[in-house]
Design a protein around this motif. Structure first.
Motif, mmCIF file in Angstrom:
data_model
loop_
_atom_site.group_PDB
_atom_site.id
_atom_site.type_symbol
_atom_site.label_atom_id
_atom_site.label_comp_id
_atom_site.label_asym_id
_atom_site.label_seq_id
_atom_site.Cartn_x
_atom_site.Cartn_y
_atom_site.Cartn_z
ATOM 1 N N VAL A 135 -2.144 -12.791 -1.421
ATOM 2 C CA VAL A 135 -1.861 -11.376 -1.649
ATOM 3 C C VAL A 135 -1.654 -10.660 -0.325
ATOM 4 C CG1 VAL A 135 -2.696 -9.249 -2.718
ATOM 5 C CG2 VAL A 135 -3.369 -11.464 -3.672
ATOM 6 N N LEU A 136 -0.585 -9.874 -0.265
ATOM 7 C CA LEU A 136 -0.288 -9.062 0.901
ATOM 8 C C LEU A 136 -0.316 -7.601 0.468
ATOM 9 C CD1 LEU A 136 0.736 -9.072 3.885
ATOM 10 C CD2 LEU A 136 3.032 -8.944 2.913
ATOM 11 N N THR A 137 -1.110 -6.775 1.155
ATOM 12 C CA THR A 137 -1.186 -5.359 0.826
ATOM 13 C C THR A 137 -0.768 -4.514 2.017
ATOM 14 O OG1 THR A 137 -3.524 -5.298 1.459
ATOM 15 C CG2 THR A 137 -3.054 -5.624 -0.859
ATOM 16 N N THR A 138 -0.181 -3.373 1.711
ATOM 17 C CA THR A 138 0.165 -2.378 2.724
ATOM 18 C C THR A 138 0.429 -1.073 1.995
ATOM 19 O OG1 THR A 138 1.466 -1.971 4.720
ATOM 20 C CG2 THR A 138 2.659 -2.814 2.794
ATOM 21 N N LYS A 139 0.643 -0.017 2.756
ATOM 22 C CA LYS A 139 0.928 1.292 2.167
ATOM 23 C C LYS A 139 2.129 1.909 2.858
ATOM 24 C CE LYS A 139 -2.389 4.199 1.618
ATOM 25 N NZ LYS A 139 -3.569 5.035 1.748
ATOM 26 N N SER A 140 2.793 2.817 2.160
ATOM 27 C CA SER A 140 3.919 3.524 2.764
ATOM 28 C C SER A 140 3.447 4.733 3.570
ATOM 29 C CB SER A 140 4.905 3.977 1.683
ATOM 30 O OG SER A 140 4.268 4.860 0.786
ATOM 31 N N THR A 141 2.168 5.068 3.432
ATOM 32 C CA THR A 141 1.579 6.146 4.217
ATOM 33 C C THR A 141 0.583 5.543 5.193
ATOM 34 O OG1 THR A 141 -0.150 6.454 2.561
ATOM 35 C CG2 THR A 141 1.829 7.806 2.336
ATOM 36 N N THR A 142 -0.082 6.361 5.954
ATOM 37 C CA THR A 142 -1.070 5.879 6.925
ATOM 38 C C THR A 142 -2.161 5.089 6.221
ATOM 39 O OG1 THR A 142 -0.664 7.794 8.306
ATOM 40 C CG2 THR A 142 -2.708 6.594 8.701
ATOM 41 N N ILE A 143 -2.484 3.953 6.788
ATOM 42 C CA ILE A 143 -3.598 3.156 6.271
ATOM 43 C C ILE A 143 -4.511 2.846 7.454
ATOM 44 C CG2 ILE A 143 -2.297 0.988 6.473
ATOM 45 C CD1 ILE A 143 -3.920 -0.043 4.060
#
Length: 94
Positions: A43-51
């Motif tokens: 699983v790869l997670t990220t966000k389009s806003t600040t994380i």
């Protein structure tokens, strides 16, 4: 209330999941990631806003890789670590 075992079965292998709404998106993202990883998925997670850098309890693997290197750099990392969070942006957030 949705339980983490339910979250594990929302997506099929290779699916991309977008989480939208007014609150709880980051918590849902990490709960789903953990549930999928427990099934043996990568699983790869990220966000389009600040994380901000997540704790080890939320994501055991954190990397800072620019988008132009995702294909070359992330696949080898996912072979070693089943859960990765990509953190981009200001170094102070890492």
């Amino acid at each position: 209330m949705t339980h983490s075992t339910d979250l594990a079965h929302i997506a099929a292998p290779r699916d991309i999941v977008a989480i939208v709404g007014a609150g709880g998106k980051t918590s849902t993202m990490f709960a789903m990631s953990r549930a999928r990883a427990r099934l043996g998925r990568r699983v790869l997670t990220t966000k389009s806003t600040t994380i901000y850098r997540p704790t080890m309890a939320r994501s055991p693997g954190v990397v800072s890789v620019p988008p132009e290197r995702w294909l070359s750099d992330l696949q080898p990392l996912l072979r070693k670590q089943s859960e990765l969070t990509v953190v981009m942006g200001s170094p102070c957030l890492l």
